[in-house]
Design a protein around this motif. Sequence first.
Motif, PDB file in Angstrom:
ATOM      1  N   ILE A 259     -18.010  33.026  33.156  1.00  0.00           N
ATOM      2  CA  ILE A 259     -17.278  34.141  33.763  1.00  0.00           C
ATOM      3  C   ILE A 259     -18.142  35.396  33.880  1.00  0.00           C
ATOM      4  N   ASP A 260     -19.081  35.611  32.951  1.00  0.00           N
ATOM      5  CA  ASP A 260     -19.962  36.783  33.004  1.00  0.00           C
ATOM      6  C   ASP A 260     -21.247  36.508  33.776  1.00  0.00           C
ATOM      7  N   ARG A 261     -21.389  35.304  34.300  1.00  0.00           N
ATOM      8  CA  ARG A 261     -22.625  34.938  34.993  1.00  0.00           C
ATOM      9  C   ARG A 261     -22.422  34.779  36.493  1.00  0.00           C
ATOM     10  N   GLU A 262     -21.195  34.947  36.958  1.00  0.00           N
ATOM     11  CA  GLU A 262     -20.900  34.846  38.384  1.00  0.00           C
ATOM     12  C   GLU A 262     -20.506  36.220  38.931  1.00  0.00           C
ATOM     13  N   LEU A 263     -20.908  36.494  40.161  1.00  0.00           N
ATOM     14  CA  LEU A 263     -20.464  37.716  40.822  1.00  0.00           C
ATOM     15  C   LEU A 263     -18.952  37.663  41.029  1.00  0.00           C
ATOM     16  N   LYS A 264     -18.324  38.828  41.104  1.00  0.00           N
ATOM     17  CA  LYS A 264     -16.867  38.900  41.199  1.00  0.00           C
ATOM     18  C   LYS A 264     -16.326  38.087  42.362  1.00  0.00           C
ATOM     19  N   ASP A 265     -16.986  38.151  43.517  1.00  0.00           N
ATOM     20  CA  ASP A 265     -16.457  37.459  44.694  1.00  0.00           C
ATOM     21  C   ASP A 265     -16.710  35.946  44.644  1.00  0.00           C
ATOM     22  N   ARG A 266     -17.438  35.477  43.635  1.00  0.00           N
ATOM     23  CA  ARG A 266     -17.679  34.041  43.462  1.00  0.00           C
ATOM     24  C   ARG A 266     -16.945  33.470  42.254  1.00  0.00           C
ATOM     25  N   ASN A 267     -16.228  34.315  41.530  1.00  0.00           N
ATOM     26  CA  ASN A 267     -15.639  33.897  40.255  1.00  0.00           C
ATOM     27  C   ASN A 267     -14.260  33.288  40.463  1.00  0.00           C
ATOM     28  N   TRP A 268     -14.234  32.181  41.187  1.00  0.00           N
ATOM     29  CA  TRP A 268     -12.986  31.467  41.432  1.00  0.00           C
ATOM     30  C   TRP A 268     -13.295  29.983  41.623  1.00  0.00           C
ATOM     31  N   THR A 269     -12.301  29.154  41.338  1.00  0.00           N
ATOM     32  CA  THR A 269     -12.503  27.703  41.472  1.00  0.00           C
ATOM     33  C   THR A 269     -11.485  27.043  42.402  1.00  0.00           C
ATOM     34  N   ALA A 270     -10.469  27.789  42.829  1.00  0.00           N
ATOM     35  CA  ALA A 270      -9.457  27.233  43.734  1.00  0.00           C
ATOM     36  C   ALA A 270      -8.837  28.364  44.533  1.00  0.00           C
ATOM     37  N   ARG A 271      -8.251  28.004  45.665  1.00  0.00           N
ATOM     38  CA  ARG A 271      -7.523  28.982  46.490  1.00  0.00           C
ATOM     39  C   ARG A 271      -6.141  28.418  46.812  1.00  0.00           C
ATOM     40  N   PHE A 272      -5.116  29.203  46.547  1.00  0.00           N
ATOM     41  CA  PHE A 272      -3.751  28.810  46.876  1.00  0.00           C
ATOM     42  C   PHE A 272      -2.992  30.032  47.382  1.00  0.00           C
ATOM     43  N   ASP A 273      -2.005  29.789  48.235  1.00  0.00           N
ATOM     44  CA  ASP A 273      -1.171  30.882  48.717  1.00  0.00           C
ATOM     45  C   ASP A 273      -0.316  31.426  47.576  1.00  0.00           C
ATOM     46  N   ASP A 274      -0.361  32.734  47.369  1.00  0.00           N
ATOM     47  CA  ASP A 274       0.447  33.403  46.342  1.00  0.00           C
ATOM     48  C   ASP A 274       1.600  34.102  47.049  1.00  0.00           C
ATOM     49  N   PHE A 275       2.768  33.436  47.075  1.00  0.00           N
ATOM     50  CA  PHE A 275       3.902  34.006  47.800  1.00  0.00           C
ATOM     51  C   PHE A 275       4.647  35.053  46.970  1.00  0.00           C
ATOM     52  N   ILE A 276       4.317  35.178  45.701  1.00  0.00           N
ATOM     53  CA  ILE A 276       4.948  36.218  44.877  1.00  0.00           C
ATOM     54  C   ILE A 276       4.301  37.569  45.170  1.00  0.00           C
ATOM     55  N   ASP A 277       2.974  37.617  45.119  1.00  0.00           N
ATOM     56  CA  ASP A 277       2.263  38.854  45.445  1.00  0.00           C
ATOM     57  C   ASP A 277       1.911  38.942  46.925  1.00  0.00           C
ATOM     58  N   LYS A 278       2.321  37.924  47.702  1.00  0.00           N
ATOM     59  CA  LYS A 278       2.103  37.899  49.151  1.00  0.00           C
ATOM     60  C   LYS A 278       0.614  37.983  49.502  1.00  0.00           C
ATOM     61  N   ILE A 279      -0.177  37.126  48.856  1.00  0.00           N
ATOM     62  CA  ILE A 279      -1.615  37.048  49.123  1.00  0.00           C
ATOM     63  C   ILE A 279      -1.945  35.614  49.544  1.00  0.00           C
ATOM     64  N   PRO A 280      -2.151  35.391  50.834  1.00  0.00           N
ATOM     65  CA  PRO A 280      -2.489  34.030  51.279  1.00  0.00           C
ATOM     66  C   PRO A 280      -3.888  33.636  50.838  1.00  0.00           C
ATOM     67  N   ASN A 281      -4.058  32.346  50.554  1.00  0.00           N
ATOM     68  CA  ASN A 281      -5.374  31.799  50.215  1.00  0.00           C
ATOM     69  C   ASN A 281      -6.042  32.589  49.083  1.00  0.00           C
ATOM     70  N   ARG A 282      -5.280  32.893  48.074  1.00  0.00           N
ATOM     71  CA  ARG A 282      -5.771  33.752  46.985  1.00  0.00           C
ATOM     72  C   ARG A 282      -6.791  33.004  46.120  1.00  0.00           C
ATOM     73  N   PRO A 283      -7.950  33.607  45.850  1.00  0.00           N
ATOM     74  CA  PRO A 283      -8.920  32.968  44.959  1.00  0.00           C
ATOM     75  C   PRO A 283      -8.450  33.050  43.513  1.00  0.00           C
ATOM     76  N   LEU A 284      -8.525  31.915  42.811  1.00  0.00           N
ATOM     77  CA  LEU A 284      -8.039  31.832  41.436  1.00  0.00           C
ATOM     78  C   LEU A 284      -9.070  31.123  40.568  1.00  0.00           C
ATOM     79  N   LEU A 285      -9.238  31.616  39.364  1.00  0.00           N
ATOM     80  CA  LEU A 285     -10.106  30.957  38.391  1.00  0.00           C
ATOM     81  C   LEU A 285      -9.219  30.165  37.440  1.00  0.00           C
ATOM     82  N   LEU A 286      -9.039  28.873  37.745  1.00  0.00           N
ATOM     83  CA  LEU A 286      -8.140  28.010  36.982  1.00  0.00           C
ATOM     84  C   LEU A 286      -8.892  27.033  36.076  1.00  0.00           C
TER      85      LEU A 286
END
Length: 338
Positions: A259-286
């Motif tokens: 987590i401390d070795r990746e740039l912020k915009d690369r620190n994710w492993t999956a993308r899913f639509d977040d309909f609660i916060d209304k953010i499509p294709n949201r990057p997530l570190l799962l």
Amino acid sequence: MKIVNWNIEWMNDWFTPISAGPPGWRPENPGRGISDVRALADRVAQVIKALAPDVLAIQEGPSRAGEMQLFVNDHLDGAFDILGPTGRGTQRLFVLVKKGGRVEAASRVWPKPDRIDYAQSWPVDVVGDLVIESYEFTREPLEVDLTVSGRPILLVNLHSKSKYIHGGRALWDNEATRPQFIAQAVRNRRRIAAELMRVRTALDERLADDPEARIVVVGDLNDGPGVDFFEEHYLIHNVVAVVSGNPFNPRRMLRHAFIDRELKDRNWTARFDDFIDKIPNRPLLLDHILLAPSVYWGAFRNARIEHEAFEACIDRSASGRMRDPSDHRPQSVTLEFG
């Protein structure tokens, strides 16, 4: 030694049903959006070959070891020994170990009479009604003993309960049914917390016996950094922090590998639509790799999310399930034992 962790999306979709007889390949699976199973499996194998792991931890593996053997034989040149699967159902855990590689020996860990048995239920309140009932892992963890440079390492492969709720968007968008969605969402998060607390208890037992134990925990934990809607408003805690350990006992805390070795915009492993916060294709570190102190401060050399190897195997002319090798991206950690 290089360990790769990867949730390979629904490998079970590649194979014929158990009712059809011995393990076999499907040519296609249109109901799951797969027009050419072997082409998809080959692109998954291309990612694995590019990463060249000594150990590969897999989540969402197929139901039978024979099916994983088909994949290894037909697409990975038979180059790996197979440990697993654990649990039941259609998303199982495996560990593949490179033959003739840096791992000198590998074996599945079976529970001892005086230790936690992941296959057994335990008493916990996952509903939140103050009633303690028996609960069992959705997918029981897979523990593997590895020997590298004559030294033992415990690898723990996890895939915690999913947060997914069938028809969740419709339930959330309708104010009349939103409480129903919230109740199920909180319940799912309590289940994840219960599972990872159970794993943490087992890790504490091992670290109490040997504070220098070499332990690597990997997997899809279905949670990551940040505070989501439910953690903020319903006091559901971050479960990666649960399995990592207690800051009041820092000598037993697991450290995150990348987590401390990746740039912020690369620190994710999956993308899913977040309909609660209304953010499509949201990057997530799962997906995570966690290291015991003796590994982090001793053998740890490097770690990363393997975006480049993954993106090289995307079929940009395809759509749906045929486009990407998986809906999660692999991660790796390099360790040196001398």
